[in-house]
Design an enzyme around this catalytic site. Structure first.
Site, PDB file in Angstrom:
ATOM      1  CB  CYS A 142      43.485  42.689  43.429  1.00  0.00           C
ATOM      2  SG  CYS A 142      43.065  42.796  45.189  1.00  0.00           S
ATOM      3  CB  CYS A 145      45.154  40.502  45.897  1.00  0.00           C
ATOM      4  SG  CYS A 145      43.367  40.755  45.945  1.00  0.00           S
ATOM      5  CG  ASP A 146      48.226  40.055  43.410  1.00  0.00           C
ATOM      6  OD1 ASP A 146      48.223  39.082  44.186  1.00  0.00           O
ATOM      7  OD2 ASP A 146      47.498  40.126  42.411  1.00  0.00           O
TER       8      ASP A 146
END
Length: 322
Positions: A142, A145-146
């Site tokens: 992701c 997300c990261d």
């Protein structure tokens, strides 16, 4: 198989952000929900967030929060309002007649008037050495997300479709360099997505290559071992992070032949509701969302599923109230 005397009003399969949010809302509506938080197809109890370290994009946590801690807090909140939890695998579901019945791995039978499916989806993995050990510590599926954690670093993304190109371009907002590794000599992505990626100075490509090992130590990725699909030669590509964009697998095997899915296996709901094709069965989270796949969007659909279930039950569980 043993049986129970109680028929639950609402049962929720899955204990990630979608399932736990559904539990909070159902519990506050006095529906006394039951959450089945067993392992789903090898995934962790609590969903993918339990494999995530820092979560900095979930509203309400100014300094961020660890993924497992966020799940624990959501679970405690649901429990405080009267949610009951069972930690068991579900091995069989019958939604062909009401009340619906579920069978656990230990042989227990669960009966329920309404069912919320929040079983999630799992990212396709490479299944190579080092991947599991460094998952959440430099290996991710992701970018949204990261990606923030790789500012001014070199990251690799594996994949060749539109999602891979979207993630690669997103990562250029943070990383100094993004290398796309693809097993063929041409991408599967649409032409417009290819053109955008090729025009980005931060994106490089390695063609005809497949990863065979993720290298690193002390919770940090150092390089990726690649195999040339034409010559068979091996090489090391130094990098600080690895992102996978090779698709997701929705956890829908329990409902094969009963709940409608799209061509990729995701449950189909009657948007903007969470109603499936079976009256009284609702779906939320990544099991029905292959577009956003974020904790906050999963939580939002969990809220919708609980409200849909409450209204459906209040109307007498009539199929006409879909």
């Amino acid at each position: 198989m043993s049986s129970t005397d109680t028929t639950h009003q609402v049962t929720i399969i899955g204990s990630g952000p979608a399932g736990l949010t559904a539990a909070v809302y159902a519990a506050r509506a006095n529906l006394e929900p039951l959450v089945i938080e067993g392992v789903i197809e090898g995934g962790p109890t609590g969903g993918q967030l339990t494999l995530t370290t820092d979560v900095e994009n979930f509203p309400g946590f100014a300094d961020g929060i660890m993924g497992p801690e966020l799940i624990l807090q959501m679970r405690a909140q649901a429990e405080r309002f009267g949610t009951t939890f069972i930690t068991e695998d579900i091995v069989k579901v019958n939604v062909e007649q009401r009340p619906f019945t579920l069978e656990t791995a230990s042989g227990n039978a669960i009966s329920t008037q309404a069912l919320i499916v929040a079983t999630g989806a799992k990212p396709r993995r490479l299944d190579i050495p080092g991947e599991a050990e460094l998952w959440g510590s430099g290996v991710s599926a992701c970018a949204t997300c990261d990606g923030f954690f790789f500012r001014d670093q070199h990251v690799v993304i594996v994949g060749g479709g539109d999602s891979a190109m979207e993630e690669a371009m997103f990562l250029t907002k943070f990383a100094a360099k993004v290398t796309v590794v693809h097993r063929r000599d041409e991408l599967r992505a649409s032409k417009i997505m290819q053109d955008r990626a090729f025009a980005n100075d931060k994106i490089d490509f390695v063609w005809n290559a497949i990863p065979t090992e993720v290298n690193g130590s002390d919770g940090k990725v150092s390089s990726l071992t690649l195999k040339d699909t034409q010559t068979g030669e091996f090489s090391d590509l130094p990098c600080d992070g690895l992102f996978l964009a090779i698709g997701h697998i929705p956890n829908t095997w329990l409902f094969d032949g009963t709940l409608e899915t799209d061509n990729d296996g995701y449950l189909i709901v009657d948007q903007p509701t969470t109603h499936t094709n079976v009256p009284g069965v609702f779906a939320c989270g990544d099991v029905m969302d292959h577009t956003y796949r974020q904790a906050v969007t999963a939580a939002g659909t969990g809220c919708r599923a609980a409200m849909d279930a409450e209204r459906w039950l209040a109307a007498g569980g009539d199929a006409s109230h879909q």
